[in-house]
Write an enzyme that holds these catalytic residues in place. Structure first.
Site, PDB file in Angstrom:
ATOM      1  N   SER A 235      -1.269  -2.279   4.898  1.00  0.00           N
ATOM      2  CA  SER A 235      -2.237  -2.251   6.005  1.00  0.00           C
ATOM      3  C   SER A 235      -1.458  -2.695   7.236  1.00  0.00           C
ATOM      4  CB  SER A 235      -3.349  -3.254   5.708  1.00  0.00           C
ATOM      5  OG  SER A 235      -4.137  -3.500   6.852  1.00  0.00           O
TER       6      SER A 235
ATOM      7  N   TYR B  22      -6.354 -11.460   2.475  1.00  0.00           N
ATOM      8  CA  TYR B  22      -6.026 -10.026   2.546  1.00  0.00           C
ATOM      9  C   TYR B  22      -4.633  -9.843   3.140  1.00  0.00           C
ATOM     10  CZ  TYR B  22      -6.708  -5.044   3.728  1.00  0.00           C
ATOM     11  OH  TYR B  22      -6.590  -3.675   3.832  1.00  0.00           O
TER      12      TYR B  22
HETATM   13  N1  LIG Z   1     -10.147   1.469   5.418  1.00  0.00           N
HETATM   14  C1  LIG Z   1      -9.333   0.785   6.180  1.00  0.00           C
HETATM   15  O1  LIG Z   1      -9.626   0.544   7.356  1.00  0.00           O
HETATM   16  C2  LIG Z   1      -8.006   0.311   5.621  1.00  0.00           C
HETATM   17  C3  LIG Z   1      -7.032  -0.126   6.544  1.00  0.00           C
HETATM   18  C4  LIG Z   1      -5.809  -0.560   6.046  1.00  0.00           C
HETATM   19  C5  LIG Z   1      -5.561  -0.551   4.687  1.00  0.00           C
HETATM   20  N2  LIG Z   1      -6.536  -0.132   3.829  1.00  0.00           N
HETATM   21  C6  LIG Z   1      -6.207  -0.143   2.403  1.00  0.00           C
HETATM   22  O2  LIG Z   1      -6.436   1.151   1.870  1.00  0.00           O
HETATM   23  C7  LIG Z   1      -6.635   1.051   0.458  1.00  0.00           C
HETATM   24  C8  LIG Z   1      -7.802   1.930   0.064  1.00  0.00           C
HETATM   25  O3  LIG Z   1      -8.993   1.403   0.626  1.00  0.00           O
HETATM   26  P1  LIG Z   1     -10.101   2.308   1.334  1.00  0.00           P
HETATM   27  O4  LIG Z   1     -10.106   1.945   2.750  1.00  0.00           O
HETATM   28  O5  LIG Z   1      -9.965   3.701   0.930  1.00  0.00           O
HETATM   29  O6  LIG Z   1     -11.443   1.637   0.736  1.00  0.00           O
HETATM   30  P2  LIG Z   1     -12.317   2.044  -0.522  1.00  0.00           P
HETATM   31  O7  LIG Z   1     -13.172   0.854  -0.827  1.00  0.00           O
HETATM   32  O8  LIG Z   1     -13.002   3.344  -0.249  1.00  0.00           O
HETATM   33  O9  LIG Z   1     -11.244   2.298  -1.644  1.00  0.00           O
HETATM   34  C9  LIG Z   1     -10.721   1.295  -2.467  1.00  0.00           C
HETATM   35  C10 LIG Z   1     -10.761   1.830  -3.875  1.00  0.00           C
HETATM   36  O10 LIG Z   1     -10.139   0.891  -4.760  1.00  0.00           O
HETATM   37  C11 LIG Z   1     -10.955   0.768  -5.919  1.00  0.00           C
HETATM   38  N3  LIG Z   1     -10.691  -0.500  -6.589  1.00  0.00           N
HETATM   39  C12 LIG Z   1     -11.095  -1.742  -6.236  1.00  0.00           C
HETATM   40  N4  LIG Z   1     -10.674  -2.641  -7.141  1.00  0.00           N
HETATM   41  C13 LIG Z   1      -9.998  -1.950  -8.085  1.00  0.00           C
HETATM   42  C14 LIG Z   1      -9.321  -2.319  -9.267  1.00  0.00           C
HETATM   43  N5  LIG Z   1      -9.280  -3.592  -9.690  1.00  0.00           N
HETATM   44  N6  LIG Z   1      -8.716  -1.346  -9.995  1.00  0.00           N
HETATM   45  C15 LIG Z   1      -8.767  -0.050  -9.601  1.00  0.00           C
HETATM   46  N7  LIG Z   1      -9.403   0.356  -8.488  1.00  0.00           N
HETATM   47  C16 LIG Z   1     -10.011  -0.581  -7.745  1.00  0.00           C
HETATM   48  C17 LIG Z   1     -12.368   0.894  -5.396  1.00  0.00           C
HETATM   49  O11 LIG Z   1     -13.297   1.178  -6.423  1.00  0.00           O
HETATM   50  C18 LIG Z   1     -12.199   2.012  -4.384  1.00  0.00           C
HETATM   51  O12 LIG Z   1     -12.316   3.279  -4.991  1.00  0.00           O
HETATM   52  C19 LIG Z   1      -6.815  -0.438   0.160  1.00  0.00           C
HETATM   53  O13 LIG Z   1      -5.619  -0.948  -0.392  1.00  0.00           O
HETATM   54  C20 LIG Z   1      -7.059  -1.034   1.527  1.00  0.00           C
HETATM   55  O14 LIG Z   1      -6.669  -2.384   1.596  1.00  0.00           O
HETATM   56  C21 LIG Z   1      -7.732   0.310   4.266  1.00  0.00           C
END
Ligand SMILES: NC(=O)c1ccc[n+]([C@@H]2O[C@H](COP(=O)([O-])OP(=O)(O)OC[C@H]3O[C@@H](n4cnc5c(N)ncnc54)[C@H](O)[C@@H]3O)[C@@H](O)[C@H]2O)c1
Length: 295
Positions: free
Chosen positions: A143, A156
Site C-alpha cells: 500500500s 496496517y
Molecule cells: N482499496 C484500497 O484503497 C487499498 C489501498 C492500498 C492497498 N490495498 C490492499 O489491497 C489488497 C486487496 O484489498 P482490496 O482493497 O481489494 O479490499 P477487499 O476487501 O475487496 O479485498 C481483500 C480480500 O482479501 C480477503 N481476505 C481477507 N482475509 C483473508 C484471509 N485470511 N485469507 C484469504 N483471504 C482473505 C477478503 O475476503 C477479500 O476478498 C489488500 O492487501 C489491501 O491492504 C487496498
C-alpha cells in the site's frame, strides 16, 4: 515476464476488489487463473463472472494466515493446472485505532493476514515457480501505507512497510532463479476494504464503525481497480520492483525521504559521533534491489 498466454496465475483475496481485478486482467491477457479466498460464496460468484467472460478459472478456499491452508491451495493449483507462473499475494485487511485501544488479538490478526500471508504465499510458491524453468513473477500487495504511515493506521502500516521490505530483499534473492518480484503500493482504490472487519475473528470491533465509515468514504472516491490492474500488468511485463498507481503522492514520499537524508546530515555533524570510525557495510547491504532483474 513478457508472455502470459496459457500460463497460470494464483491470486489471494481474489473474489473481490483488487484481487478480482487482477484475476480478470491476467485472465484477459491469456492466463489461466486460480482464485484463492476465504469466503466460499464470494469465490463462487467471482468464478462464475470470470468464466462467463471466457476466462479459464478455478477457485480454492484459502486462509492466507495459515501456512497449511496456503500449502493446500498450492497443491490444488498444481493438481488443476500443473504449473504456476504468477503469484499475487494480495489478500489483506485494514486495521487501526487510537494508541492503546487496539487489542493485542487485533494486532496479531492483521500481522497474520497482511504480513504472514505474504510470507506463506512466497515461501510455498517459490519452489513451484522455480521448478519449471519458464520464469515466474510475484506481486505482493502492500500500500502507499507501506511508505507513508498515517496516524491511527499503525498496525496496517507496520505490516505494509514489512511487505515492502520483504519484497526488496526477495527480489535480490530470486532474480538469479528467474523470478521477478514487484510490490504494489496503491493509495485509495474502490473496493470493499473499508468493510474488511467482516473477516475479523469475532466480527467487527466495537467502536470501529466511525473509522470504517471515514475509510469507506475515501475508498469510494478511489481508483477503479481495473485501472490499477492494467498498471500491474505493465509492471509484470517490465519486471518493475515498485508499482505505484497514484503519482500525485510522489511529493509526500519525497518529503519523507528528504527528512531521512537530512537526519543523516545532522548525524554527520553530531559531536557525539565525532570519533566514530565508518565501517564498510556495502557487502552486508548488497546492491540496490531495483537493479536486480529476473533472468
Ligand atoms: N482499496 C484500497 O484503497 C487499498 C489501498 C492500498 C492497498 N490495498 C490492499 O489491497 C489488497 C486487496 O484489498 P482490496 O482493497 O481489494 O479490499 P477487499 O476487501 O475487496 O479485498 C481483500 C480480500 O482479501 C480477503 N481476505 C481477507 N482475509 C483473508 C484471509 N485470511 N485469507 C484469504 N483471504 C482473505 C477478503 O475476503 C477479500 O476478498 C489488500 O492487501 C489491501 O491492504 C487496498
Amino acid at each position: 515476464m513478457k508472455n502470459f498466454t496459457n500460463k497460470v496465475a494464483f491470486i489471494t483475496g481474489a473474489s473481490t476488489g483488487i484481487g478480482y481485478a487482477l484475476a480478470e486482467a491476467l485472465g484477459r491477457a491469456g492466463m489461466r487463473v486460480m482464485l484463492a479466498g476465504i469466503n466460499e460464496q464470494n469465490l463462487d460468484a467471482a468464478l462464475a463472472k470470470l468464466r462467463s467472460a471466457g476466462i479459464t478459472a478455478e477457485r480454492v478456499q484459502c486462509d492466507v494466515a495459515s501456512r497449511a491452508s496456503v500449502q493446500k491451495a498450492a497443491d490444488t493449483t498444481i493438481a488443476k493446472f500443473g504449473k504456476v507462473h504468477v503469484v499475487c499475494n494480495n489478500a489483506g485487511v485494514g486495521m487501526g485505532g487510537e494508541i492503546g485501544t487496539i487489542p493485542e488479538s487485533d494486532w496479531e490478526w492483521v500481522i497474520r493476514v497482511n504480513l504472514m500471508g505474504v510470507v506463506h504465499g512466497t515461501e510455498i510458491f517459490v519452489p513451484l515457480l522455480a521448478k519449471h524453468g519458464e520464469g515466474g513473477h510475484i506481486v505482493n500487495t502492500s500500500s502507499i501505507a507501506g511508505l507513508l504511515a498515517a496516524p491511527g493506521m499503525e498496525p496496517y502500516a507496520a505490516t505494509k512497510f514489512a511487505v515492502v521490505a520483504m519484497s526488496e530483499g526477495w527480489r535480490l534473492q530470486l532474480a538469479p532463479r528467474g523470478i521477478g518480484v514487484s510490490v504494489l503500493c496503491p493509495a485509495f482504490v474502490r473496493t470493499s476494504i473499508g468493510s474488511g472487519h467482516r473477516n475479523r475473528p469475532g466480527g467487527p470491533r466495537p467502536g470501529s464503525a466511525e473509522g470504517a465509515a471515514l475509510l469507506n468514504k475515501l475508498v469510494e472516491a478511489g481508483m477503479d481497480p481495473q485501472m490499477l490492474a492494467a498498471r500491474v500488468l505493465e509492471a509484470i511485463r517490465d519486471d518493475e520492483l515498485y508499482i505505484f498507481t497514484h503519482p500525485e503522492l510522489k511529493a509526500a514520499v519525497e518529503g519523507r525521504f528528504n527528512a531521512i537524508l537530512a537526519a543523516f546530515d545532522h548525524a554527520a555533524k553530531s559531536p557525539a559521533l565525532e570519533s566514530h570510525k565508518p565501517q564498510d557495510l556495502s557487502a552486508m547491504m548488497g546492491p540496490p534491489p531495483q537493479q536486480a532483474q529476473a533472468r
